[in-house]
Enzyme design. Structure first.
Site, PDB file in Angstrom:
ATOM      1  N   SER A 143      51.812  35.237  47.948  1.00 27.17           N
ATOM      2  CA  SER A 143      51.352  34.795  46.632  1.00 27.17           C
ATOM      3  C   SER A 143      52.400  35.159  45.602  1.00 27.17           C
ATOM      4  O   SER A 143      53.116  36.159  45.751  1.00 27.17           O
ATOM      5  CB  SER A 143      50.023  35.471  46.272  1.00 27.17           C
ATOM      6  OG  SER A 143      49.672  35.236  44.925  1.00 27.17           O
ATOM      7  N   TYR A 156      45.012  42.900  45.340  1.00 24.33           N
ATOM      8  CA  TYR A 156      45.432  41.683  46.036  1.00 24.33           C
ATOM      9  C   TYR A 156      46.944  41.525  45.920  1.00 24.33           C
ATOM     10  O   TYR A 156      47.635  41.237  46.905  1.00 24.33           O
ATOM     11  CB  TYR A 156      44.712  40.481  45.430  1.00 24.33           C
ATOM     12  CG  TYR A 156      45.159  39.138  45.951  1.00 24.33           C
ATOM     13  CD1 TYR A 156      44.688  38.648  47.165  1.00 24.33           C
ATOM     14  CD2 TYR A 156      46.023  38.342  45.211  1.00 24.33           C
ATOM     15  CE1 TYR A 156      45.079  37.404  47.634  1.00 24.33           C
ATOM     16  CE2 TYR A 156      46.420  37.098  45.663  1.00 24.33           C
ATOM     17  CZ  TYR A 156      45.950  36.627  46.873  1.00 24.33           C
ATOM     18  OH  TYR A 156      46.344  35.391  47.322  1.00 24.33           O
ATOM     19  N   LYS A 160      49.846  41.468  48.871  1.00 27.17           N
ATOM     20  CA  LYS A 160      50.769  40.355  49.072  1.00 27.17           C
ATOM     21  C   LYS A 160      52.222  40.811  48.934  1.00 27.17           C
ATOM     22  O   LYS A 160      53.112  40.274  49.607  1.00 27.17           O
ATOM     23  CB  LYS A 160      50.449  39.226  48.098  1.00 27.17           C
ATOM     24  CG  LYS A 160      49.113  38.553  48.371  1.00 27.17           C
ATOM     25  CD  LYS A 160      49.065  37.906  49.752  1.00 27.17           C
ATOM     26  CE  LYS A 160      47.803  37.079  49.947  1.00 27.17           C
ATOM     27  NZ  LYS A 160      47.773  36.379  51.243  1.00 27.17           N
TER      28      LYS A 160
END
Length: 251
Positions: A143, A156, A160
């Site tokens: 991401s 998150y 990533k």
């Protein structure tokens, strides 16, 4: 013409909808056969039908971080199609929103388990079962959040960022037999990302030099390129797929 993947076989995780299904569709359209995974059987069955049925795709339901499910998928793929050339680690979760220090240890462990440790486990299984001796390619779906601060989705983003470094590390360690690369999308119009644009898509898209948010096909084409022989001299890299938004400092 897009490079052919005829005769190749891929496992794509998290592929009952969204980016994962878009990737599976792109691979099938280029001639590959796929095994797709996700947690729920019914959407997977619908996806197999969309992909052309069992001659082109099979599906197994389970949790991406479940070792038994991982092993079953790899074994069934080899049993059904006789080889495993490609692995796309697409499954990702983001169950919490807010400041990073508000994330509990249990939540952090779950996010890292699915977004980082599961891709590592899938890669080891694919490598040991086929790719190590026969060659292959892995693409991790990271991401843009893994490349810069991402307020509200910090854990998150950390997961990533770690996945991006895992890509670099495995690119070195698994060469020359296996290439490992990643893509880092910005906001793509999927159910998973709805909270980032729902009700304000035009305003969010205004920050993108290319004038729109992404769609699954934008990521799928990049993944197919990184799996194909056209990228035979590329490994350990992360391709940003973001409509130019990072050029302007946005997410």
């Amino acid at each position: 013409m897009a490079p052919s993947l005829k005769g190749r076989v891929a496992v794509v995780t998290g592929a009952s909808r969204g980016i994962g299904l878009g990737i599976a569709r792109e691979l099938v359209e280029r001639g590959a056969k796929v095994c797709i995974t996700a947690r729920t059987p019914e959407p997977l069955a619908e996806a197999v039908t969309e992909l052309g049925g069992p001659d082109h795709a099979i599906a197994l339901a389970g949790r991406a971080d479940d070792p038994a499910h991982q092993a079953e998928v790899v074994a069934r793929t080899l049993e059904t199609f006789g080889r495993l050339d490609f692995l796309v680690n697409n499954t990702g979760i983001n169950p919490v929103y807010g400041p990073l220090l508000d994330v509990t240890a249990e939540q952090a462990a779950k996010i890292l388990g699915v977004n980082l440790l599961a891709p590592m486990a899938w890669t080891k299984l694919a490598h040991d079962a086929w790719m190590g001796e026969n060659g292959g390619a892995v693409v991790n779906v990271a991401s843009l959040a893994g490349l810069r601060a991402a307020p509200g989705i910090g854990m998150y983003a950390v997961s990533k960022a770690a996945l991006i470094h895992l890509t670099t590390q495995l690119g070195v360690e698994l060469a020359p037999a296996v290439r490992v690369n990643a893509v880092a999308p910005a906001v793509v119009k999927t159910k998973f990302a709805e909270a980032l644009y729902e009700g304000r898509e035009e305003r969010v898209a205004a920050a993108y030099p290319l004038g729109r948010l992404g769609v699954p096909g934008d990521v799928a084409g990049a993944v197919a390129f990184l799996l194909s022989d056209e990228s035979a001299w590329i490994t350990g890299q992360t391709l940003t797929v973001d409509g130019g938004v990072s050029l302007a400092g946005g997410l």
